[in-house]
Design a protein around this motif. Structure first.
Motif, short mmCIF file in Angstrom:
data_model
loop_
_atom_site.label_atom_id
_atom_site.label_comp_id
_atom_site.label_asym_id
_atom_site.label_seq_id
_atom_site.Cartn_x
_atom_site.Cartn_y
_atom_site.Cartn_z
N GLY A 1 39.41 31.71 59.50
CA GLY A 1 38.57 32.02 58.36
C GLY A 1 37.14 31.53 58.52
O GLY A 1 36.19 32.23 58.19
N TRP B 1 38.91 36.53 50.99
CA TRP B 1 38.70 37.94 51.30
C TRP B 1 40.03 38.68 51.35
O TRP B 1 41.05 38.15 51.80
CB TRP B 1 38.01 38.06 52.66
CG TRP B 1 37.64 39.44 53.06
CD1 TRP B 1 36.45 40.06 52.81
CD2 TRP B 1 38.42 40.38 53.81
NE1 TRP B 1 36.45 41.33 53.36
CE2 TRP B 1 37.65 41.54 53.97
CE3 TRP B 1 39.69 40.36 54.35
CZ2 TRP B 1 38.11 42.66 54.65
CZ3 TRP B 1 40.16 41.47 55.03
CH2 TRP B 1 39.37 42.60 55.17
N PRO C 1 38.22 39.96 57.80
CA PRO C 1 36.85 39.79 57.33
C PRO C 1 35.86 39.96 58.48
O PRO C 1 36.09 39.47 59.58
CB PRO C 1 36.80 38.36 56.79
CG PRO C 1 38.16 37.81 56.90
CD PRO C 1 39.03 38.77 57.62
N ASP D 1 35.04 33.65 56.28
CA ASP D 1 35.86 33.54 55.08
C ASP D 1 36.50 32.15 55.03
O ASP D 1 37.73 32.01 55.06
CB ASP D 1 36.94 34.64 55.08
CG ASP D 1 37.78 34.66 53.81
OD1 ASP D 1 37.30 34.21 52.75
OD2 ASP D 1 38.93 35.14 53.89
N CYS E 1 44.36 32.97 57.97
CA CYS E 1 43.01 32.49 57.72
C CYS E 1 42.88 31.01 58.05
O CYS E 1 41.91 30.58 58.67
CB CYS E 1 42.63 32.76 56.26
SG CYS E 1 41.01 32.16 55.78
N LEU F 1 30.26 38.75 52.62
CA LEU F 1 30.62 37.54 53.37
C LEU F 1 29.44 37.07 54.20
O LEU F 1 28.61 37.87 54.60
CB LEU F 1 31.77 37.85 54.33
CG LEU F 1 33.13 38.18 53.75
CD1 LEU F 1 34.06 38.69 54.84
CD2 LEU F 1 33.73 36.96 53.08
#
Length: 127
Positions: free
Chosen positions: A84, A94, A25, A89, A72, A102
């Motif tokens: 994350g 994601w 992400p 995220d 994450c 995001l």
């Protein structure tokens, strides 16, 4: 001929690092822990990639170069925020196939922040 080979190798290595950005992400928007610009080599200690892997780079490789829920939820750089959370995220929703909007990234997942603080001395990273 040797120059051409070296140039081709350099281009291939540069492209390889940027290709991983699409698998995490905000991969193209990770902020520099040194306070200026974007850190393109997210899995490396050098802003543009190459050289040794940082903790996130090692964990990303161990996850098969894929954004997984486990990766994450991990805090690769041990700064108290999950990968994350730092990459925008926090709920680990994601995926590289179903990208959605995001929030901006809030940190770097592989370099402990704030750089130079007591909790980050283990990393021995300097800007």
């Amino acid at each position: 001929m040797l120059r051409l080979f070296c140039l081709a190798t350099l281009v291939a290595v540069s492209l390889a690092h940027s290709s991983y950005q699409k698998y995490i992400p905000n991969g193209q928007r990770v902020i520099s822990p040194c306070g200026q610009g974007v850190w393109h080599g997210v899995g490396h200690y050098k802003p543009k990639g190459s050289g040794s892997l940082n903790p996130f780079g090692k964990d990303f490789a161990a996850a098969g170069h894929a954004w997984t829920e486990a990766l994450c939820r991990l805090d690769s750089d041990r700064d108290g925020r999950t990968n994350g959370e730092e990459l925008g995220d926090p709920d680990c929703q994601w995926t590289s196939k179903q990208r959605h909007e995001l929030p901006e990234p809030t940190g770097h997942p592989g370099i402990c922040e704030p750089v130079g603080s007591a909790k980050c001395t283990w990393q021995k990273f300097k800007c």
